[in-house]
Design an enzyme around this catalytic site. Sequence first.
Site, short mmCIF file in Angstrom:
data_model
loop_
_atom_site.label_atom_id
_atom_site.label_comp_id
_atom_site.label_asym_id
_atom_site.label_seq_id
_atom_site.Cartn_x
_atom_site.Cartn_y
_atom_site.Cartn_z
N HIS A 32 48.10 37.78 28.52
CA HIS A 32 48.02 35.78 29.96
C HIS A 32 49.39 35.40 28.89
O HIS A 32 48.06 34.15 29.35
CB HIS A 32 47.14 35.43 31.04
N ASN A 190 48.03 26.60 40.26
CA ASN A 190 49.34 26.81 40.56
C ASN A 190 50.13 27.66 41.65
O ASN A 190 51.27 27.97 41.65
CB ASN A 190 49.56 27.79 38.93
N ILE A 192 50.00 30.10 41.80
CA ILE A 192 50.07 31.87 41.89
C ILE A 192 48.83 32.87 41.45
O ILE A 192 47.85 32.00 40.73
CB ILE A 192 51.37 31.47 40.71
N HIS A 266 52.26 36.23 34.74
CA HIS A 266 50.90 35.60 34.86
C HIS A 266 50.26 36.82 34.06
O HIS A 266 49.41 35.99 33.30
CB HIS A 266 50.21 36.16 36.73
N SER A 386 6.64 34.54 48.10
CA SER A 386 7.18 35.95 47.87
C SER A 386 7.76 36.83 46.02
O SER A 386 6.59 37.45 46.13
CB SER A 386 8.32 36.35 48.52
N GLU A 413 21.89 33.75 45.38
CA GLU A 413 21.69 34.94 44.37
C GLU A 413 22.58 35.23 42.88
O GLU A 413 22.39 35.15 41.80
CB GLU A 413 21.27 36.43 44.79
N PHE A 439 17.86 42.90 46.56
CA PHE A 439 19.30 41.81 46.46
C PHE A 439 19.46 41.42 44.97
O PHE A 439 20.46 40.28 44.56
CB PHE A 439 18.16 40.23 46.55
N ASP A 471 9.84 45.44 56.00
CA ASP A 471 11.58 45.50 56.42
C ASP A 471 12.35 46.79 56.42
O ASP A 471 13.09 45.56 57.26
CB ASP A 471 11.41 44.31 55.39
N HIS A 475 16.02 46.35 52.73
CA HIS A 475 14.82 45.52 51.74
C HIS A 475 14.46 46.19 50.38
O HIS A 475 14.13 46.11 50.00
CB HIS A 475 14.00 44.91 52.14
C1 TPP Z 1 36.29 38.59 39.41
C2 TPP Z 1 37.48 39.47 39.04
N1 TPP Z 1 37.92 39.86 39.44
C3 TPP Z 1 39.26 40.32 39.59
C4 TPP Z 1 39.56 40.17 38.26
C5 TPP Z 1 41.68 40.12 37.58
N2 TPP Z 1 42.05 39.06 37.61
C6 TPP Z 1 42.68 38.97 36.70
S1 TPP Z 1 43.66 37.38 36.63
C7 TPP Z 1 43.47 36.57 38.57
C8 TPP Z 1 44.12 36.70 39.60
C9 TPP Z 1 44.95 35.38 38.56
O1 TPP Z 1 44.60 34.64 39.87
P1 TPP Z 1 44.68 32.73 39.19
O2 TPP Z 1 42.94 32.55 38.89
O3 TPP Z 1 45.34 32.03 39.99
O4 TPP Z 1 45.09 32.40 37.43
P2 TPP Z 1 47.01 31.98 37.10
O5 TPP Z 1 47.70 33.31 37.79
O6 TPP Z 1 46.43 31.04 37.07
O7 TPP Z 1 46.67 32.97 35.60
C10 TPP Z 1 43.06 38.48 39.05
C11 TPP Z 1 42.70 38.91 40.55
C12 TPP Z 1 39.17 39.15 37.62
N3 TPP Z 1 39.89 38.53 36.55
N4 TPP Z 1 37.64 38.69 37.81
#
Ligand code: TPP
Length: 666
Positions: A32, A190, A192, A266, A386, A413, A439, A471, A475
């Site tokens: 990335h 950003n 994005i 990205h 509990s 949680e 949970f 419950d 639960h």
């Molecule tokens: C819990 C989770 N869901 C999905 C992903 C897959 N994933 C990696 S980066 C990303 C989104 C990227 O967006 P952002 O956080 O804005 O990072 P940027 O594009 O700025 O690098 C996703 C969905 C992950 N790493 N963790």
Amino acid sequence: MSQIPSNALAEKAVNTIRMLAADGVQKANSGHPGMPMGAADMAFVLWSRHLRFDPAEPRWIDRDRFILSAGHGSMLLYSLLHLAGFDLSLDDLQNFRQVGSRTPGHPEFGHTPGVEVTSGPLGQGFANGVGFALGQAMLSAQLGPGNPVEDHWVYAIVSDGDLMEGVSAEAASFAGHNKLGRLVYLYDDNQITIDGSTSLAFSGEDVTGRFEAYGWQVQSVDGRDREGISRAIEAAKADLSRPSLVRVHTTIGYGSPNKHGKSSSHGAPLGEEELKAAKEFLGWPQEPRFLVPDDVRALWSEVVRDRKAEHAAWQRRAEGWRAANPEKAKLLDAHVNRTVPPDIAARLLEGADASDATRKLSQAVAQKAAALVPSLVGGSADLAESNLTDIKGAGGVGPGQYAGRNVHYGIREHAMGAIANGLAFDGNHIPFVGTFFVFSDYMRPPVRIAALARLQTIYVWTHDSIFLGEDGPTHQPVEHLTALRAIPNLHVVRPADGVEVALAWAHALTRREGPTGLVLTRQKIARIERTAGFDAAQVLRGGYLVAGSPGAKVTLVATGSELATAQGAAALLARKGIATRLVSVPCLACFEAQPEAWRREVIPAGQRVAVVEAARGIEWWKLAGSDGLVIGIDRFGASAPEKALAEEYGFTPEKVAARIEGWLST
Ligand SMILES: Cc1ncc(C[n+]2csc(CCOP(=O)(O)OP(=O)(O)O)c2C)c(N)n1
């Protein structure tokens, strides 16, 4: 504080980070680049001007913590660690994402010096940081003014994805409520994500308003304005009564002329052509790759020299404090080393031979444990009454009041699990956290991280089966034992009586290389009668013989509340001339890790094996074998009194005995 570098040199230093990241991703042909390129300015300002660290001592207790919550931007962290003199070479950077490298795709705690947390599942790092700040506040309050952990900050870079995940909302709310003012989070705003613009799914949200409502200080600054970023960090630190979010408006992939501001930067290498274009755009030499210009190296040496001087000054102060406060110094060491008395098992066993609801037995043991282990801190997601998790007389933790040992996590949680991991990553506390076993689903992501990152986090999961009763099925856990036992390195322990509960706690307290889940009943359990000569140490082997008729060819295996049921069934079978051996397996993973000789002693070859557990039971077939029997549950529970459910689901001694008799006759 080091001299602030000229603009030109700072620009070069920032571009060094950008290009190390882009080169690393290109060489790995995976990764990335966009996030590191966009966030390089804020990272440089934070690390070169504010962050307190000593690369020679990555775990210095009063260092500032830096968390890259957006773990996919790992090349940003690796580049910083390399430049700041940590034990991470250019070769390591060149081996990004390769087999056995110290630079895995996402940062992994314990794998790379200077990596504070395992991050990647978005939102976790955000909440871990809250745990670090909580731990700092708690330990500092215990030690009093002037102590050696008084003065560090918890910084993080968090992303759009981090802020969209619910766990960050839970953790932010907790941090705001508790006024954890040492948190300074830089939001890489950003706009994005992978699918494109945040307008696809995150448009109407007023992040500033939301965080202000949580009780955070929020500022906004342009992502290329290094002075502005630095001032915002100062302003964040000046307000100790609130955590801080600095919205840093950045451009993903900054420097890449055709991909900047786009999701295409990205999660994929820029590509040779675009990398070339980016180097041209930034005025960077095309070769060599992984270039660190000499003046940038010199800049970092100066930064490191200053930081080391700060560390040395701290050491002198800490020594003075130790000399003046010998008792407090012992308390500090008991936290830093997470000291547990070597005879903890024997101490917890004293007077533990009782039968009751295992949650109640656990409550009694936890009190003893808390007296023996100063670093132990408890808490629950609004179920202390509990789960019976309160450390009596130790007081609660709340806004501005951090000297207690009972954390009120609220009904959160997921964040509770991740905040506990933060405490465990930081390493100065042994956290235990409670909720209903059903949970555990709500906290599974941090449980998995705890297992992966080898954290000493303890879970107190009570109300562990359909026998919680009225419950009803929402639960009543049915599949949870199976689901959690599937997580590598998580020890799921389901004790049956006071002896097993005491040893389960002893195990959790001495097990430093991974988390332990204590799975406890709401209801009372009948007394377990063990054969004479029983050696309590056997319980720690995960499975042991409770009672047995010589020459028996049938072994009954059970856990938790079903051990007493199986014991009752064995008595009924004995009356019919069917001799059995009764085996308890409170921790299947522990038992499986035993040498074969022990496993064979507990379940000798040639035995027919029946397992009794009021749960899904899929994992027991390996012990039962193809001619075995698993008496489990393959549907959801129901709302009814405990005794009626035992009848309905076949968990009375009579029904279990009848099933076994039928099975043996086939
Ligand atoms: C819990 C989770 N869901 C999905 C992903 C897959 N994933 C990696 S980066 C990303 C989104 C990227 O967006 P952002 O956080 O804005 O990072 P940027 O594009 O700025 O690098 C996703 C969905 C992950 N790493 N963790």
